[in-house]
Design a protein around this motif. Structure first.
Motif, PDB file in Angstrom:
ATOM      1  N   TRP A  65       0.839  -1.207   0.000  1.00 30.14           N
ATOM      2  CA  TRP A  65       0.000   0.000   0.000  1.00 30.14           C
ATOM      3  C   TRP A  65       0.869   1.250   0.000  1.00 30.14           C
ATOM      4  O   TRP A  65       0.453   2.297   0.500  1.00 30.14           O
ATOM      5  CB  TRP A  65      -0.926   0.011   1.231  1.00 30.14           C
ATOM      6  N   LEU A  66       2.038   1.136  -0.497  1.00 28.42           N
ATOM      7  CA  LEU A  66       2.999   2.236  -0.543  1.00 28.42           C
ATOM      8  C   LEU A  66       3.342   2.720   0.867  1.00 28.42           C
ATOM      9  O   LEU A  66       3.506   1.879   1.751  1.00 28.42           O
ATOM     10  CB  LEU A  66       2.495   3.352  -1.451  1.00 28.42           C
ATOM     11  N   GLN A  67       3.417   4.046   1.063  1.00 30.50           N
ATOM     12  CA  GLN A  67       3.981   4.556   2.327  1.00 30.50           C
ATOM     13  C   GLN A  67       3.246   4.058   3.562  1.00 30.50           C
ATOM     14  O   GLN A  67       3.850   3.533   4.490  1.00 30.50           O
ATOM     15  CB  GLN A  67       3.975   6.082   2.302  1.00 30.50           C
ATOM     16  N   ALA A  68       1.937   4.285   3.590  1.00 31.33           N
ATOM     17  CA  ALA A  68       1.173   3.904   4.776  1.00 31.33           C
ATOM     18  C   ALA A  68       0.660   2.486   4.599  1.00 31.33           C
ATOM     19  O   ALA A  68       0.103   2.154   3.568  1.00 31.33           O
ATOM     20  CB  ALA A  68       0.011   4.871   4.967  1.00 31.33           C
ATOM     21  N   GLY A  69       0.874   1.655   5.619  1.00 28.91           N
ATOM     22  CA  GLY A  69       0.424   0.273   5.531  1.00 28.91           C
ATOM     23  C   GLY A  69       1.539  -0.680   5.938  1.00 28.91           C
ATOM     24  O   GLY A  69       2.567  -0.273   6.490  1.00 28.91           O
ATOM     25  N   PRO A  70       1.335  -1.952   5.651  1.00 28.78           N
ATOM     26  CA  PRO A  70       2.345  -2.937   6.068  1.00 28.78           C
ATOM     27  C   PRO A  70       3.588  -2.872   5.185  1.00 28.78           C
ATOM     28  O   PRO A  70       3.522  -2.423   4.035  1.00 28.78           O
ATOM     29  CB  PRO A  70       1.616  -4.265   5.881  1.00 28.78           C
ATOM     30  N   PHE A  71       4.686  -3.315   5.716  1.00 27.31           N
ATOM     31  CA  PHE A  71       5.912  -3.374   4.908  1.00 27.31           C
ATOM     32  C   PHE A  71       6.765  -4.559   5.340  1.00 27.31           C
ATOM     33  O   PHE A  71       6.673  -5.022   6.484  1.00 27.31           O
ATOM     34  CB  PHE A  71       6.713  -2.065   5.005  1.00 27.31           C
ATOM     35  N   LEU A  72       7.538  -5.030   4.404  1.00 26.57           N
ATOM     36  CA  LEU A  72       8.487  -6.119   4.667  1.00 26.57           C
ATOM     37  C   LEU A  72       9.827  -5.692   4.096  1.00 26.57           C
ATOM     38  O   LEU A  72       9.913  -5.303   2.931  1.00 26.57           O
ATOM     39  CB  LEU A  72       8.012  -7.409   3.979  1.00 26.57           C
TER      40      LEU A  72
END
Lengths: 485, 210
Positions: free
Chosen positions: A242-249
């Motif tokens: 979801w790009l900047q805002a949201g989950p990241f790995l």
């Protein structure tokens, strides 16, 4: 004419709301014409000319009740000032952004202009109301005098939406903008846009020199027997659906080879899974991270960590804070190594939990220059108290973009480390200080590729002379970052 | 550009063309204010003259005063009315003011077209000013205009229509069409053309001759 009468006459000539002199021949037809003009002007929002016309109507026919009433209404009631860009700017400089926006909205209805559209668009962008900002900025983009500024903010909106292609297109269009500040900002943002995406890959390839590969004690910077050449490579992949805002790995790994002293070759692999809230200056994130460090191809340290971080804007400054809890497990060297780096009991003694935190204030002096002041605090709760410590100290960082392609950054840090308990082997309680700092120059070859050179130095001082050392590492290489939608 | 040209023309008009003493007085007063740079008072006097029955030439002066008051959209509507009422009364100075109004309303093709005509006919002072502005416009009008410029003009045209200003809307749609024709993909050209025709019908329906 007496002096008071002369004053009255002068005032009436200047201010249509001033008392009118009697004596003009009554002319109802002309008064009616002035009244009509006043109404027409008032309907157009031109209050100054409306007042003039009403005043002339009253002067032509003092008995014209409608003209008197209209003039009284415009003069006696302090009507809100007509909307103007200056009025909006005045409200803005007084910190009243909402009122500035209201003025600009009225101005758009009455007398639209590119400058007002640009300002209203920027204010809406700052309030993260991109849907309102975009058409206003499109309107400002159509006017040559505001087109470049509008392009910059349209690019920023595209960037915020994650539409890197549109952002790149807007920033590229500013590469020849006459305004140097705009050009420089666009160049920086162009790099940023090229590095945005749902998948961001980055890597470095470097070679260099390490003056003290095994941190041999001593005070001679360049005459250590442990000096050696080095080569390294690192890769990372950041996945943000979801790009900047949201989950990241985040997955990363790297290896630094020291052919002359392979036992100190450093390998690392890490993964982080987290979630970010917000995509502007106000944002926060929490993540879990797993790190594995290997020395000489043998596992050395495994760390599980939980981190929370957040940043808030405060005027021109940006305040940043991070808190973390690190569960560090040192791994004994395998029996196959002739001289083990860590025995099983040492590994158990070093292992433990290490809470840490840091606070940073960033100040942007100009689009090209920012500086950060930081204070860090870390408490190591190792298995054995002689290895537990409290560490803290300040740090500074600065980055300066000399041109759109060349930037310099520098950093320095000072830390004191006070151990909890005497070490029976050393017959004292350790107290160390660490100073490190360096310089890095980066030259952008393209939005994705850069050439870099860095020089970094460390000085460790301890009340145990065998633990004091100096180290200097110089490297040069290429770095790569590219975002993919 | 000096204001004296218009003021002298108005004084001449007031003295020769109009019969009514009150109209003469209003026009002479407006000319005097215009010459002195009091454009708000000049505008009121010219408008009163129009209320009292003056037609044609006085509307050109209303438009000039509105241009000086930086009310370009009102000025462009007044110029259109003046052209319809007294097409032969305009001169190069008034045409120059009309170009300035186009420029201030961000109608650059309109401004450039009128300035080209002004350059051909005007005396050295106005010609020099016109050529200076045209040289500033040239790099802006040279490359293919961005689609966003056309979008913005169409949007302004729709706003003008919403506010019952079809003459102004037609100017925006015409400018959008002119810009579109300079693009290889003729971005929204059909839409600009159809909106221009609709605005023209609206203008015709509001014309006093109907």
């Amino acid at each position: 004419m007496t002096v008071p009468l002369l004053a009255l006459w002068l005032l009436a000539a200047i201010d249509p709301c001033a008392s009118r002199l009697p004596g003009r021949k009554k002319d109802p037809a002309t008064a009616s014409a002035y009244l009509s003009v006043g109404r027409e002007e008032e309907s157009r929002g031109a209050l100054k000319t409306a007042k003039l016309a009403y005043a002339e109507a009253v002067a032509s026919d003092p008995s014209n009740a409608q003209a008197r009433s209209a003039l009284r209404r415009l003069c006696a009631e302090p009507v809100s000032p007509p909307p103007s860009l200056d009025a909006a700017l005045e409200k803005l400089s007084a910190g009243d952004r909402d009122e500035a926006l209201r003025i600009l909205e009225r101005l758009r209805e009455k007398a639209p202009s590119a400058s007002a559209a640009l300002l209203e668009g920027i204010l809406n962008y700052e309030l993260e109301r991109d849907a309102q900002a975009e058409p206003l900025l499109r309107s400002a983009e159509a006017d040559p005098s505001t087109a470049d500024s509008a392009k910059l903010f349209l690019g920023l909106i595209a960037l915020r939406k994650g539409d890197a292609d549109s952002a790149l297109s807007q920033f590229r269009a500013l590469s020849n903008a006459p305004d140097a500040t705009l050009r420089s900002s666009a160049a920086s943002l162009l790099r940023l846009a090229a590095r945005e995406g749902r998948l961001v890959l980055s890597g470095t390839l470097e070679g260099g020199y390490d003056s003290n590969t095994d941190v041999t004690p001593g005070t001679q910077l360049l005459s250590s027997s442990a000096a050696a050449g080095l080569g390294g490579a690192a890769l990372s992949a950041l996945i943000r659906p979801w790009l900047q805002a949201g989950p990241f790995l985040l997955l990363r790994g790297g290896y630094r080879a020291i052919p002359a002293n392979p036992i100190y070759e450093l390998g690392s692999a890490a993964g982080a899974l987290g979630f970010q809230l917000g995509d502007g200056d106000l944002r926060g994130a929490a993540e879990y991270q797993l790190d594995l460090v290997a020395l000489g191809l043998h596992p050395y340290l495994l760390t599980h960590s939980l981190l929370v971080r957040g940043q808030v804007p405060l005027g021109r400054a940006l305040l940043f804070a991070e808190l973390g809890a690190y569960l560090e497990t040192y791994i004994p060297s395998p029996p196959s190594i002739p001289i083990p780096l860590l025995t099983a009991s040492e590994a158990a003694g070093y292992s433990g939990v290490r809470p840490a935190g840091r606070g940073t204030a960033r100040w942007r002096f100009s689009p090209e220059l920012f500086a950060e002041l930081e204070y860090g605090l870390s408490r190591d709760l190792a298995g054995e108290r002689r290895f537990s410590y409290l560490e803290h100290g300040p740090g500074v960082r600065a980055r300066w973009s000399l041109t759109s392609q060349l930037s310099l950054s520098t950093a320095a840090e000072y830390r004191t480390r006070a151990f909890d308990a005497p070490d029976p082997d050393l017959l004292l309680t350790r107290a160390d200080t660490y100073v490190n700092g360096g310089l890095r120059a980066e030259y952008e070859l393209s939005p994705s590729w850069a050439l870099f050179a860095s020089l970094w130095g460390w000085q460790a001082s301890s009340n145990v002379p065998e633990l004091s050392y100096l180290r200097l590492v110089g490297t040069a290489g290429f770095s790569f970052t590219e975002g993919f939608q | 550009v000096a204001y004296g040209g218009i003021a002298a023309a108005i004084l001449c008009l007031a003295g020769a063309a109009l019969g009514s003493a009150d109209l003469d007085r209003r026009l002479a007063s407006g000319a005097s204010h215009f010459r002195a740079g009091r454009f708000d008072r000049a505008l009121v006097e010219f408008k009163v003259a129009r209320q009292l029955g003056a037609r044609g030439d006085v509307t050109w002066y209303i438009a000039a005063a509105l241009t000086k008051l930086q009310r370009p959209e009102d000025a462009l509507e007044a110029f259109a009315t003046a052209e319809a009422e007294a097409p032969d009364s305009g001169d190069t100075l008034l045409a120059y003011y009309r170009a300035i109004a186009c420029h201030d309303a961000q109608l650059l093709v309109c401004a450039d077209r009128i300035l080209a005509e002004v350059s051909a006919d005007a005396g050295p002072k106005i010609r020099s000013q016109a050529e200076k502005i045209r040289s500033q416009l040239a790099p802006l009008l040279g490359p293919e205009p961005p689609p966003s410029a056309i979008d913005a003009l169409l949007s302004r045209g729709e706003t003008a229509l919403k506010h019952q200003r079809p003459t102004l809307a037609a100017l925006y749609f015409r400018e959008a069409h002119a810009l579109s024709s300079r693009r290889s993909d003729r971005h929204r050209a059909g839409e600009a053309d159809s909106r221009l025709k609709a605005a023209a019908v609206d203008v015709a329906q509001r014309s006093p001759r109907r």
